[in-house]
Design an enzyme around this catalytic site. Structure first.
Site, mmCIF file in Angstrom:
data_model
loop_
_atom_site.group_PDB
_atom_site.id
_atom_site.type_symbol
_atom_site.label_atom_id
_atom_site.label_comp_id
_atom_site.label_asym_id
_atom_site.label_seq_id
_atom_site.Cartn_x
_atom_site.Cartn_y
_atom_site.Cartn_z
ATOM 1 N N ASP A 7 0.863 -1.178 0.000
ATOM 2 C CA ASP A 7 0.000 0.000 0.000
ATOM 3 C C ASP A 7 0.900 1.230 0.000
ATOM 4 O O ASP A 7 2.084 1.132 -0.312
ATOM 5 C CB ASP A 7 -0.946 -0.034 1.203
ATOM 6 C CG ASP A 7 -2.299 0.622 0.918
ATOM 7 O OD1 ASP A 7 -2.299 1.711 0.330
ATOM 8 O OD2 ASP A 7 -3.343 0.053 1.272
ATOM 9 N N ASP A 8 0.360 2.402 0.343
ATOM 10 C CA ASP A 8 1.144 3.626 0.291
ATOM 11 C C ASP A 8 2.370 3.517 1.196
ATOM 12 O O ASP A 8 2.289 3.073 2.341
ATOM 13 C CB ASP A 8 0.297 4.815 0.745
ATOM 14 C CG ASP A 8 -0.969 4.975 -0.084
ATOM 15 O OD1 ASP A 8 -0.895 4.825 -1.318
ATOM 16 O OD2 ASP A 8 -2.030 5.240 0.504
#
Length: 477
Positions: free
Chosen positions: A265-266
Site C-alpha cells: 500500500d502507500d
C-alpha cells in the site's frame, strides 16, 4: 487492482528490492556493539532525543528468546516495574539477540525500547494476545470493519518522551495469518492490529529498526506532537493488503527521513480523520517534513495525502525522494463528504523510475464509515507545489480529477521532465476541475495548467519546521 504485473516487471522489482535492502542496511548510523559481554548489550551507542539513567534487559523479567515461548507477560511486567524508574532520569529496556514472541504491550513515558541487532520481536498470531479497543475518535470505527480494533503490537497513549530504536533490530509482524483471514472476509466486525501505534503523545522517536510483514499499517503516530521517524526499513510483500508504511495522522511537527519502504500500500499516507468523525475532532496533520525516502509500491503511492483528511492536512514538505516501481508519486485522495482540506503542499527533487502515474489527484475516493456523513462537506484542495523532478518509463504523467463545483486550485508544476514508457496512455494529461500553472514541464501539461509569461519556480519554504532543528543525543545501551 488497476496495476497488473508482468514477469519482467516482477524481475525488476526483485532487483530493486535487493538494492533497497543493501542501501537500508548500509545507512544506519548507529554503532554496533564493540564489546560482547554476558548481558549482550555493552558499549552500543545510539542517537536519541533523550538518554536514560536506568537500564534493564527483557530476560530479567523471565523472557525466553526461542521464538516459541510467549513473552507477552514478560514485556508487560518489565514496563510496569520499570515505569517508576522512568520518572527518575528515564529507563531503557534492552531486547538482546533472539526471537522474542509476544502479543500486544504498552510503553510508558521517559522510556526507550532498544532492539539489538540480531534481535527480533516476533508478533504473536494468537488473537487472544491482542486486547480489543475502541476505534479512534476521528474514525468512528475500525479501518477494516464497522467495529472496534485489535490493539497494536506496540502501543502507547498519553506519553511524553518515548523512543523505539535499535541498531537494526527487527520487528516481525507475522502478517500472513492476518492477510489470509482478511482476504477471506474473516474480519467483518474488527480491524487488524497495526505494528506500532502511539497516540495522544509528544516527543516520540522511532528509528533504526526494521519492520517486516506487518498485519496492516506499520507505523501510526496519531494525535501526537514532535515526532521523529528516522532510519526505519519497512518490508512487506507488494501484494499484501493495507500494509501502509508510515501514517502520520492528526500530528503536528513531524519529521520522516532516511526511510526505506517496500509495501502493498502507500509507503507514506498522511491522514487526519474520516468524514464526520474527523471533522468533529478537527485535528489537522501539519508541519510535516518527509525527506530521503526510498519506496517500492507497484499498486499504491509513494506519498498519499488522504483519503482520510477530514481534519485537514497543511504545510507538508517533501524532498529528495526516490520511487521505484511505484504506482504514483504523490496522490491526493478525497471525496464528497470528507470536508477538511489539503493545502500548502510542497515537493521537490523526486527521482522516479517505472511509474503508472507521476501526479494523481482524485475527488472520487468514495469509501465512507458508518452512515451519517455530510454529503455537503466539500474538501478544499489548494496551493499544491511540485518542482525539480525527473521520471523514466511513465505510462501517464498525470491524472488530475477535481470535483464538480469544487475544483482543486493553485496547482503549480515547474522544472519537471517525464520520459514516457514504450506504450504510454493516449491521453497523457487527464485533467478535470482543476486550475493552476506550469513552467518547463515535459511532456506539455493540459491546458488547465497554463504556461503563461516568464518561467516560474513553484514555491518551497526556506524556513524549517521546529522538529528539523532537534539535535539528538549520543546514548549508550
Amino acid at each position: 487492482m488497476e496495476f497488473s504485473l508482468k514477469p519482467s516487471t516482477l524481475k525488476m522489482i526483485r532487483t530493486s528490492f535487493c538494492i533497497l535492502v543493501v542501501l537500508a542496511t548500509s545507512s544506519f548510523s548507529v554503532l554496533e556493539s564493540r564489546d560482547s559481554s554476558s548481558n549482550g548489550h555493552a558499549n552500543i551507542e545510539y542517537m536519541a532525543i533523550n538518554c536514560r539513567k536506568h537500564s534493564a534487559v527483557i530476560t530479567e523479567f523471565g523472557a525466553v528468546g526461542d521464538g516459541k515461548t510467549s513473552n507477552t507477560k514478560a514485556f508487560k511486567e518489565a514496563i510496569t516495574k520499570l515505569a517508576p524508574k522512568a520518572a527518575d532520569g528515564g529507563v531503557q529496556l534492552i531486547v538482546p539477540p533472539g526471537k522474542w514472541l509476544t502479543g500486544s504491550f504498552n510503553l510508558t513515558s521517559h522510556f526507550t525500547l532498544f532492539i539489538q541487532q540480531g534481535a527480533t520481536i516476533l508478533a504473536s498470531q494468537d488473537e487472544s494476545e491482542y486486547p480489543v479497543v475502541a476505534p479512534l475518535p476521528s474514525y468512528g470505527q475500525g479501518r477494516d470493519a464497522a467495529g472496534p480494533t485489535f490493539a497494536s503490537l506496540i502501543s502507547g497513549t498519553n506519553l511524553t518522551d518515548v523512543v523505539i530504536t535499535g541498531n537494526n533490530g527487527t520487528i516481525n509482524g507475522q502478517g500472513k495469518y492476518w492477510w489470509v483471514k482478511y482476504r477471506s472476509g474473516g474480519f467483518k466486525s474488527i480491524t487488524r492490529p497495526y505494528t506500532i501505534e502511539i497516540m495522544f503523545s509528544q516527543n516520540v522517536q522511532i528509528s533504526n529498526i526494521t519492520i517486516v510483514d506487518s498485519p496492516a499499517w506499520n507505523v501510526h503516530p496519531v494525535y501526537c506532537n514532535n515526532v521523529i521517524v528516522k532510519g526505519v526499513t519497512i518490508l512487506a510483500p507488494i501484494d499484501s493488503p493495507n500494509t501502509d508504511g508510515i501514517n502520520p495522522d492528526s500530528c503536528t511537527n513531524t519529521l520522516i527521513e532516511d526511510c526505506y519502504v517496500v509495501s502493498g500500500d502507500d509507503c507514506i499516507a498522511v491522514k487526519s480523520g474520516w468524514d464526520q468523525f474527523g471533522i468533529k475532532v478537527g485535528m489537522p496533520t501539519q508541519q510535516l517534513s518527509i525527506r530521503r525516502l526510498t519506496c517500492i509500491s507497484p499498486d499504491s503511492a509513494g506519498i498519499a495525502l488522504g483519503s482520510e483528511m477530514s481534519g485537514g492536512i497543511k504545510d507538508v514538505r517533501m524532498e529528495d525522494i526516490t520511487l521505484l516501481q511505484t504506482q504514483s508519486a504523490i496522490r491526493i485522495k478525497t471525496a464528497v463528504g470528507r470536508g477538511g482540506y489539503v493545502k500548502d503542499i510542497f515537493a521537490r527533487r523526486f527521482t522516479m523510475k517505472t511509474m503508472k502515474y507521476v501526479f494523481w489527484m482524485s475527488g472520487a475516493y468514495n469509501q465512507h464509515p458508518a452512515s451519517g456523513f455530510d454529503a455537503k462537506a466539500m474538501p478544499e484542495i489548494t496551493n499544491i507545489n511540485y518542482r525539480d523532478m525527473t521520471a523514466d518509463n511513465v505510462t501517464q504523467p498525470a491524472r488530475l480529477d477535481g470535483l464538480n463545483n469544487d475544483p482543486f486550485t493553485k496547482i503549480c508544476m515547474s522544472n519537471i521532465n517525464i520520459a514516457l514508457a514504450p506504450k504510454p496512455k493516449e491521453l497523457l494529461w487527464n485533467c478535470t476541475n482543476i486550475s493552476g500553472v506550469s513552467s518547463k514541464v515535459t511532456p506539455k501539461p493540459c491546458s488547465l495548467l497554463s504556461e503563461n509569461g516568464a518561467p516560474v519556480d513553484c514555491a518551497f519554504p526556506v524556513d524549517k519546521i521546529p522538529i528539523e532543528s532537534v539535535v539528538l543525543n549520543k546514548c549508550s545501551a
